[in-house]
Design a protein around this motif. Sequence first.
Motif: not given
Length: 216
Positions: A198-202, A207-209
Amino acid sequence: MTGLQNSQCPLCGGREAGLFSRDKHHCYQLCPHCDLVYVPTAERPDPLAEKSSYDRHDKNTADGDYGKVLSRLTGPLLARLAPGSVGLDFGSGPGPLLAGQMREAGMRVRTFDVFYDPDASVWYQSYDFITCSDVLEHLHSPGRELDRLFSVLKPGGWLGIMTQRYDHDTGPAHASAHVTQVCFFSDASLHWLARRQQAELMLLEDDVALLQKSGN
């Protein structure tokens, strides 16, 4: 090679994996549920072989070029953190360069590494942020470890990840570079993780998130 003798996905636990590819070191399985590509259990190195390999390939030296690489993760993370935030560098290695960068920026950072800094007390507090640089691809139980990381991450906190994501056209191109790399995430794998936690992904770079835990 053991092929598909053990097909349980180490991220989601699914058992319907199929063969994705082979190279001189391993065969690689693809989970249809979370899109993780992984090496079956019987083909992964044992802890002694892992430690020996890491001793020969220390990523955490005070190397200027590697410091610039890490800044692609620490920079975006620092831009989202309040001064004096408390963090954990998971998989910090013998000379934690990333933790040093965050401390220089005014953050308070603890470190944990199963081989070099196995201080279990880090799991008895919570954190504003957690960093995980060049670590996910080496985890034998990424689902369990990521659950543990999110369990100590505060609501609204950030998990910063650096791992080279694969795509289905090229596969895990960096896999054979290091025999201890046994799990390979795609964009879809990280989206699956974000839904689970239940997280927001960017997705910032290849290779970076960053994942921000729900504030509820």
